[in-house]
Motif scaffolding. Structure first.
Motif, mmCIF file in Angstrom:
data_model
loop_
_atom_site.group_PDB
_atom_site.id
_atom_site.type_symbol
_atom_site.label_atom_id
_atom_site.label_comp_id
_atom_site.label_asym_id
_atom_site.label_seq_id
_atom_site.Cartn_x
_atom_site.Cartn_y
_atom_site.Cartn_z
ATOM 1 N N THR A 6 103.112 32.028 40.708
ATOM 2 C CA THR A 6 103.874 31.729 42.499
ATOM 3 C C THR A 6 102.788 32.137 43.704
ATOM 4 O O THR A 6 101.934 31.806 43.160
ATOM 5 C CB THR A 6 104.130 33.313 42.455
ATOM 6 O OG1 THR A 6 104.984 33.906 41.632
ATOM 7 C CG2 THR A 6 104.946 33.618 43.659
ATOM 8 N N ILE A 7 103.878 30.605 44.607
ATOM 9 C CA ILE A 7 103.114 30.050 45.658
ATOM 10 C C ILE A 7 104.010 30.587 46.686
ATOM 11 O O ILE A 7 104.791 30.338 47.003
ATOM 12 C CB ILE A 7 103.237 28.566 45.165
ATOM 13 C CG1 ILE A 7 102.445 28.286 43.793
ATOM 14 C CG2 ILE A 7 101.994 28.219 46.667
ATOM 15 C CD1 ILE A 7 102.885 26.882 43.535
ATOM 16 N N GLN A 8 102.862 31.145 47.394
ATOM 17 C CA GLN A 8 103.641 31.462 48.571
ATOM 18 C C GLN A 8 102.810 30.626 49.986
ATOM 19 O O GLN A 8 101.775 30.295 50.056
ATOM 20 C CB GLN A 8 102.898 33.368 49.351
ATOM 21 C CG GLN A 8 103.728 32.799 50.770
ATOM 22 C CD GLN A 8 102.654 34.556 50.876
ATOM 23 O OE1 GLN A 8 101.843 34.347 51.064
ATOM 24 N NE2 GLN A 8 102.984 34.760 52.290
ATOM 25 N N THR A 111 90.510 29.674 41.233
ATOM 26 C CA THR A 111 90.618 29.962 39.723
ATOM 27 C C THR A 111 92.093 29.656 38.940
ATOM 28 O O THR A 111 92.303 29.511 39.568
ATOM 29 C CB THR A 111 89.700 31.374 38.874
ATOM 30 O OG1 THR A 111 90.881 32.101 39.600
ATOM 31 C CG2 THR A 111 88.500 31.779 40.398
ATOM 32 N N VAL A 112 91.392 29.869 37.283
ATOM 33 C CA VAL A 112 92.870 29.259 36.622
ATOM 34 C C VAL A 112 93.646 30.190 37.027
ATOM 35 O O VAL A 112 95.225 30.112 36.210
ATOM 36 C CB VAL A 112 92.018 28.970 35.086
ATOM 37 C CG1 VAL A 112 91.529 27.551 34.903
ATOM 38 C CG2 VAL A 112 91.632 30.146 35.108
ATOM 39 N N HIS A 113 93.221 31.501 37.187
ATOM 40 C CA HIS A 113 94.268 32.670 37.773
ATOM 41 C C HIS A 113 94.920 32.111 39.528
ATOM 42 O O HIS A 113 96.016 33.418 39.481
ATOM 43 C CB HIS A 113 93.585 34.095 37.578
ATOM 44 C CG HIS A 113 92.967 33.912 36.280
ATOM 45 N ND1 HIS A 113 93.902 33.974 34.834
ATOM 46 C CD2 HIS A 113 92.027 33.966 35.989
ATOM 47 C CE1 HIS A 113 92.785 34.034 33.922
ATOM 48 N NE2 HIS A 113 92.193 33.800 34.081
ATOM 49 N N GLY A 114 94.339 31.692 39.732
ATOM 50 C CA GLY A 114 94.936 31.120 41.163
ATOM 51 C C GLY A 114 94.108 31.639 41.815
ATOM 52 O O GLY A 114 93.024 31.364 42.104
ATOM 53 N N LYS A 140 99.366 32.945 43.273
ATOM 54 C CA LYS A 140 98.917 33.399 41.863
ATOM 55 C C LYS A 140 100.130 33.682 40.635
ATOM 56 O O LYS A 140 100.694 32.918 40.369
ATOM 57 C CB LYS A 140 99.599 35.303 42.998
ATOM 58 C CG LYS A 140 99.068 36.245 41.681
ATOM 59 C CD LYS A 140 100.046 37.602 42.584
ATOM 60 C CE LYS A 140 99.242 39.279 41.795
ATOM 61 N NZ LYS A 140 100.096 40.083 43.051
ATOM 62 N N GLU A 141 98.486 34.021 39.523
ATOM 63 C CA GLU A 141 99.496 33.561 38.693
ATOM 64 C C GLU A 141 99.901 34.940 37.898
ATOM 65 O O GLU A 141 100.207 35.985 38.630
ATOM 66 C CB GLU A 141 97.977 33.887 36.961
ATOM 67 C CG GLU A 141 98.509 33.762 35.413
ATOM 68 C CD GLU A 141 97.380 34.163 35.110
ATOM 69 O OE1 GLU A 141 97.459 34.178 33.259
ATOM 70 O OE2 GLU A 141 96.063 34.295 35.450
#
Length: 145
Positions: A6-8, A111-114, A140-141
Motif C-alpha cells: 500500500t502506497i501513501q 527494504t523489500v517490506h517497504g 508498506k507491505e
C-alpha cells in the motif's frame, strides 16, 4: 520476489505567488529489489472528469538517484539526483511540455517490506520556475490476514 504494498503519496507545491497546494493519494502497488536496485510501481486511475486516464508509474532507486517513469495516458521519464538539473518531455493528449526538475533532497530508505521515498525539488516549465515541490511516498507491505 514482488511484494504487494500500500502506497501513501503526499505531494505539496509552493508557488512563487505564495499559495500552496497539497494532494494525498492512497493506492496499491508492488515493490521488489534486484541487484541492489529497488523498484516500486503502481497504477493511477482517472478519478475525476478532468483526469486523463490510467497511468502506470515505476520508481527506480539506485545509489543516490530516484528515476520516475510514467506510461499510459501521460508519458514522462525524470531522474532526481541532488543538485543535477534534469530536463524531460511530459507527453499528454494535449501535446508535449518541456519540464525540468532541480532536486534539493533525494532520499529513500527501503527494504523489500517497504519504507519511504522523499523528494524535494524545484519544478520548471519551459525554463520558468513553476513551484517548489515535496513528494513523499510511504510504502508498506500488505500482510495477509
Amino acid at each position: 520476489m514482488k511484494k504487494n504494498v500500500t502506497i501513501q503519496i503526499i505531494g505539496k507545491q509552493k508557488y512563487p505567488e505564495g499559495h500552496e497546494d497539497k494532494q494525498e493519494v492512497l493506492t496499491v502497488g508492488k515493490i521488489y529489489e534486484r541487484n541492489e536496485v529497488f523498484y516500486v510501481f503502481y497504477k493511477e486511475n482517472g478519478r475525476e472528469a478532468t483526469d486523463l486516464g490510467e497511468v502506470t508509474t515505476l520508481l527506480t532507486m539506485k545509489e543516490d538517484t530516484v528515476a520516475l517513469n510514467r506510461k499510459g495516458a501521460v508519458e514522462l521519464a525524470q531522474e532526481f539526483k541532488m543538485g543535477v538539473l534534469n530536463r524531460s518531455i511530459y507527453s499528454t493528449c494535449y501535446g508535449n511540455i518541456w519540464i525540468s526538475v532541480m532536486p534539493h533532497r533525494v532520499e529513500y530508505d527501503l527494504t523489500v517490506h517497504g519504507g519511504r521515498i522523499s523528494l524535494e525539488y524545484d519544478l520548471f516549465v519551459d525554463d520558468k520556475l513553476v513551484s517548489n515541490n515535496v513528494l513523499l511516498l510511504n510504502v508498506k507491505e500488505d500482510i495477509p490476514q
